[in-house]
Structure formats: structure tokens, C-alpha cells
Design a protein around this motif. Sequence first.
Motif, PDB file in Angstrom:
ATOM      1  N   VAL A   1      -3.012   6.485   6.286  1.00  0.00           N
ATOM      2  CA  VAL A   1      -2.536   7.571   6.887  1.00  0.00           C
ATOM      3  C   VAL A   1      -3.672   8.791   7.460  1.00  0.00           C
ATOM      4  CG1 VAL A   1      -2.867   9.424   4.789  1.00  0.00           C
ATOM      5  CG2 VAL A   1      -1.043   9.911   6.476  1.00  0.00           C
ATOM      6  N   THR A   2      -4.997   8.391   6.841  1.00  0.00           N
ATOM      7  CA  THR A   2      -6.141   9.058   7.332  1.00  0.00           C
ATOM      8  C   THR A   2      -6.641   8.454   8.485  1.00  0.00           C
ATOM      9  OG1 THR A   2      -7.612   7.740   5.592  1.00  0.00           O
ATOM     10  CG2 THR A   2      -6.798  10.038   5.091  1.00  0.00           C
ATOM     11  N   ARG A   3      -6.059   7.214   8.909  1.00  0.00           N
ATOM     12  CA  ARG A   3      -6.587   6.448  10.242  1.00  0.00           C
ATOM     13  C   ARG A   3      -8.050   6.004   9.955  1.00  0.00           C
ATOM     14  NH1 ARG A   3      -4.365  11.125  13.912  1.00  0.00           N
ATOM     15  NH2 ARG A   3      -2.008  10.665  13.967  1.00  0.00           N
ATOM     16  N   PRO A   4      -8.422   5.125   8.758  1.00  0.00           N
ATOM     17  CA  PRO A   4      -9.736   4.817   8.137  1.00  0.00           C
ATOM     18  C   PRO A   4     -10.245   3.876   9.257  1.00  0.00           C
ATOM     19  CG  PRO A   4      -7.858   3.746   6.874  1.00  0.00           C
ATOM     20  CD  PRO A   4      -7.331   4.695   7.759  1.00  0.00           C
ATOM     21  N   ALA A   5     -11.661   3.679   9.191  1.00  0.00           N
ATOM     22  CA  ALA A   5     -12.429   2.909   9.729  1.00  0.00           C
ATOM     23  C   ALA A   5     -12.389   1.467   8.985  1.00  0.00           C
ATOM     24  CB  ALA A   5     -13.935   3.242  10.000  1.00  0.00           C
ATOM     25  N   LEU A   6     -12.102   1.562   7.728  1.00  0.00           N
ATOM     26  CA  LEU A   6     -12.474   0.501   6.769  1.00  0.00           C
ATOM     27  C   LEU A   6     -11.249   0.453   5.762  1.00  0.00           C
ATOM     28  CD1 LEU A   6     -14.153  -1.786   5.525  1.00  0.00           C
ATOM     29  CD2 LEU A   6     -15.334  -0.156   4.392  1.00  0.00           C
ATOM     30  N   LEU A   7     -10.539  -0.608   5.462  1.00  0.00           N
ATOM     31  CA  LEU A   7      -9.601  -0.839   4.409  1.00  0.00           C
ATOM     32  C   LEU A   7      -9.971  -1.769   3.403  1.00  0.00           C
ATOM     33  CD1 LEU A   7      -6.452  -0.161   3.576  1.00  0.00           C
ATOM     34  CD2 LEU A   7      -5.992  -1.968   4.857  1.00  0.00           C
ATOM     35  N   PHE A   8      -9.987  -1.429   2.281  1.00  0.00           N
ATOM     36  CA  PHE A   8     -10.124  -2.356   1.018  1.00  0.00           C
ATOM     37  C   PHE A   8      -8.741  -2.361   0.444  1.00  0.00           C
ATOM     38  CE2 PHE A   8     -14.443  -0.226   1.182  1.00  0.00           C
ATOM     39  CZ  PHE A   8     -15.024  -1.486   1.211  1.00  0.00           C
ATOM     40  N   ALA A   9      -8.567  -3.834   0.025  1.00  0.00           N
ATOM     41  CA  ALA A   9      -7.409  -4.317  -0.464  1.00  0.00           C
ATOM     42  C   ALA A   9      -7.526  -5.155  -1.826  1.00  0.00           C
ATOM     43  CB  ALA A   9      -6.226  -4.824   0.540  1.00  0.00           C
ATOM     44  N   ASP A  10      -7.324  -4.880  -2.987  1.00  0.00           N
ATOM     45  CA  ASP A  10      -7.597  -5.529  -4.165  1.00  0.00           C
ATOM     46  C   ASP A  10      -6.234  -6.234  -4.474  1.00  0.00           C
ATOM     47  OD1 ASP A  10      -8.774  -6.688  -6.296  1.00  0.00           O
ATOM     48  OD2 ASP A  10      -9.433  -4.948  -7.137  1.00  0.00           O
ATOM     49  N   GLU A  11      -6.032  -7.652  -4.327  1.00  0.00           N
ATOM     50  CA  GLU A  11      -4.759  -8.348  -4.753  1.00  0.00           C
ATOM     51  C   GLU A  11      -3.615  -7.237  -4.425  1.00  0.00           C
ATOM     52  OE1 GLU A  11      -5.243 -11.356  -5.619  1.00  0.00           O
ATOM     53  OE2 GLU A  11      -6.859 -11.548  -7.023  1.00  0.00           O
ATOM     54  N   PRO A  12      -3.620  -7.258  -3.248  1.00  0.00           N
ATOM     55  CA  PRO A  12      -2.225  -6.191  -2.782  1.00  0.00           C
ATOM     56  C   PRO A  12      -0.963  -6.732  -3.222  1.00  0.00           C
ATOM     57  CG  PRO A  12      -3.339  -7.276  -0.918  1.00  0.00           C
ATOM     58  CD  PRO A  12      -4.067  -7.620  -1.823  1.00  0.00           C
ATOM     59  N   THR A  13      -0.799  -8.006  -3.455  1.00  0.00           N
ATOM     60  CA  THR A  13       0.346  -8.722  -3.720  1.00  0.00           C
ATOM     61  C   THR A  13       0.561  -9.435  -5.237  1.00  0.00           C
ATOM     62  OG1 THR A  13      -0.174 -11.005  -2.790  1.00  0.00           O
ATOM     63  CG2 THR A  13       0.822  -9.557  -1.200  1.00  0.00           C
ATOM     64  N   GLY A  14      -0.432  -9.085  -5.919  1.00  0.00           N
ATOM     65  CA  GLY A  14      -0.540  -9.634  -7.258  1.00  0.00           C
ATOM     66  C   GLY A  14       0.561  -9.235  -8.225  1.00  0.00           C
ATOM     67  N   SER A  15       1.310  -7.955  -7.787  1.00  0.00           N
ATOM     68  CA  SER A  15       2.311  -7.597  -8.798  1.00  0.00           C
ATOM     69  C   SER A  15       3.713  -7.793  -8.136  1.00  0.00           C
ATOM     70  CB  SER A  15       1.981  -6.140  -9.217  1.00  0.00           C
ATOM     71  OG  SER A  15       0.935  -6.028  -9.770  1.00  0.00           O
ATOM     72  N   LEU A  16       3.828  -8.611  -7.190  1.00  0.00           N
ATOM     73  CA  LEU A  16       5.088  -8.676  -6.349  1.00  0.00           C
ATOM     74  C   LEU A  16       5.454 -10.069  -6.336  1.00  0.00           C
ATOM     75  CD1 LEU A  16       4.113  -6.557  -3.191  1.00  0.00           C
ATOM     76  CD2 LEU A  16       5.277  -5.816  -5.326  1.00  0.00           C
TER      77      LEU A  16
ATOM     78  N   GLY B   1      -9.589   3.567   3.258  1.00  0.00           N
ATOM     79  CA  GLY B   1      -8.380   3.687   2.671  1.00  0.00           C
ATOM     80  C   GLY B   1      -8.365   2.359   1.805  1.00  0.00           C
ATOM     81  N   PHE B   2      -7.595   2.486   0.734  1.00  0.00           N
ATOM     82  CA  PHE B   2      -7.411   1.484  -0.304  1.00  0.00           C
ATOM     83  C   PHE B   2      -5.899   1.093  -0.624  1.00  0.00           C
ATOM     84  CE2 PHE B   2     -11.222   3.957  -1.445  1.00  0.00           C
ATOM     85  CZ  PHE B   2     -12.074   2.851  -1.926  1.00  0.00           C
ATOM     86  N   VAL B   3      -5.677  -0.154  -1.093  1.00  0.00           N
ATOM     87  CA  VAL B   3      -4.397  -0.922  -1.617  1.00  0.00           C
ATOM     88  C   VAL B   3      -4.884  -1.574  -2.641  1.00  0.00           C
ATOM     89  CG1 VAL B   3      -2.507  -2.022  -0.848  1.00  0.00           C
ATOM     90  CG2 VAL B   3      -3.619  -0.977   0.721  1.00  0.00           C
ATOM     91  N   PHE B   4      -4.252  -1.264  -3.913  1.00  0.00           N
ATOM     92  CA  PHE B   4      -4.561  -1.735  -5.141  1.00  0.00           C
ATOM     93  C   PHE B   4      -3.176  -2.659  -5.434  1.00  0.00           C
ATOM     94  CE2 PHE B   4      -6.825   2.380  -5.065  1.00  0.00           C
ATOM     95  CZ  PHE B   4      -8.157   1.833  -5.205  1.00  0.00           C
ATOM     96  N   GLN B   5      -3.569  -3.732  -6.487  1.00  0.00           N
ATOM     97  CA  GLN B   5      -2.470  -4.487  -7.092  1.00  0.00           C
ATOM     98  C   GLN B   5      -1.298  -3.706  -7.846  1.00  0.00           C
ATOM     99  OE1 GLN B   5      -3.722  -7.640  -9.114  1.00  0.00           O
ATOM    100  NE2 GLN B   5      -2.111  -7.712 -10.644  1.00  0.00           N
ATOM    101  N   SER B   6      -2.087  -2.478  -8.217  1.00  0.00           N
ATOM    102  CA  SER B   6      -0.958  -1.823  -9.247  1.00  0.00           C
ATOM    103  C   SER B   6      -0.354  -0.536  -8.583  1.00  0.00           C
ATOM    104  CB  SER B   6      -1.758  -1.313 -10.438  1.00  0.00           C
ATOM    105  OG  SER B   6      -2.878  -0.745 -10.281  1.00  0.00           O
ATOM    106  N   PHE B   7      -0.537  -0.558  -7.292  1.00  0.00           N
ATOM    107  CA  PHE B   7      -0.106   0.370  -6.462  1.00  0.00           C
ATOM    108  C   PHE B   7      -0.696   1.852  -6.571  1.00  0.00           C
ATOM    109  CE2 PHE B   7       3.840  -1.438  -8.137  1.00  0.00           C
ATOM    110  CZ  PHE B   7       3.655  -2.666  -7.214  1.00  0.00           C
ATOM    111  N   GLN B   8      -1.148   2.594  -7.803  1.00  0.00           N
ATOM    112  CA  GLN B   8      -1.698   3.776  -7.992  1.00  0.00           C
ATOM    113  C   GLN B   8      -1.099   4.959  -7.483  1.00  0.00           C
ATOM    114  OE1 GLN B   8      -4.152   3.724 -10.022  1.00  0.00           O
ATOM    115  NE2 GLN B   8      -5.099   1.624 -10.487  1.00  0.00           N
TER     116      GLN B   8
END
Length: 228
Positions: free
Chosen positions: A165-180, A93-100
Amino acid sequence: MQKQISSVIEVRGLYKKVEDAAGSLTILDDIDLSIEAGSRVAIVGASGSGKSTLLGLLAGLDRASAGSVHLLGHDLAELDEDARAALRRGAVGFVFQSFQLMPHLTALENVMLPLELQGGIAASEAAQRARTLLEQVGLGQRTGHYPKLLSGGEQQRVALARAFVTRPALLFADEPTGSLDAATGHAVIELMFEMNRASGATLVLVTHDAELARRCDRTVTIEAGRLV
């Protein structure tokens, strides 16, 4: 059946170089790194240090110039682009700074999208899982809203629901609060850690926020492309 392995990521002798007008530029220089299953790891460093580049290589979004990355037991160098994408769809799973988020999709449709790409799940079940996660992040009344009608914090909460939502084994987050803003960012981080604890996923987080890094089990620091 997914492989049972203790290290979800193994990196050895990793280099990333790019060519520009001045010649060859080394972005990552001889990186060795292991990340254990279930751990929470923060990758920190100044802007331009190479931390987001490293995250992209760990996720198979980019190819290394030299060295190896094993993700969930798979050597990424041996996989073509389609195979790497299939691996991510099934386990990452991914969480990006710019939401995407997809602007033409509602919040519900954005969260359903990874399940639709993954395949093998009925539309009704995908919708139910997406709706349940949106309720979990406090957006149960906003499922039909498009991203432009949501605040930044709400968009990032949709992104969190989509990531899990896919119940991932691994989550990558790149500056998830950078735009907040600070208060909204704090609320999003609390939610992300809460969801991560509940899922048991491994979390690899890129951040320049020292307080956020301290919330993780381990901190990896990059300076000028090298681990320190």
C-alpha cells in the motif's frame, strides 16, 4: 526525492553473534552481499542456518555485531532506531509467515495502517488506496472483517495488500507461505509475484521451498551462517 541507486542493499563483512550459557554463538559469519534494484532474490537454507536473522539485519530490524549494511543508500549503523523505522515506513514493505495483522483492526484498517504511520496522506485517500488493494487481492467484500474471521490465506492476502500500500521500493518476505497449505500457498505466491511485477519493487524472499526459489532471479544459500 529518493536516491537513484543500482544496488538497494550492500552488505560487507557482516557478523551476528549472541551470548548464551555456553558462551558466544556466531549466527552469521562474514557475509558479503549485493542486491540490485528491481531484482527478485531468494535466501534459502535449512532451519537454523541464519537466513531469517540475515533478513532482519538487511531490514534494520536488528543490529549487526560487526560489518556494514547499506539499505537504499543509507548506512544502517549510522541511524538510530527512530531513523531506521522512518526509512522502513517510507520505502520498505514486509510479509511475514505469521501474517502479523492487528487483531483489533479490520482488514481495511490493517491495510491503511502503514499509510497512517507514514503520515502526509488524507484519511480518505488512505482508505481508497487500501480498498483498491484489497479488491486487487480478491477481498473487496471482506474489508470490514477482523482477522479472526478470515482464513489463513485471506489473512496473508491482507498482509500482501498492506505490504504494497505504501508503494515500497523494497519488499521483504519471510517464509510467506509457511503457515498455509500447498494450494493456498501457491495462490498467495502467484499473487505476490504478480503484484511485485506490477510495482517494480525489489523482492528479497526467505524460503525453504526450492520451487519458490526458482521463481526468483537469483538464489543465495546460507549454511551454518555462511554464504555458499
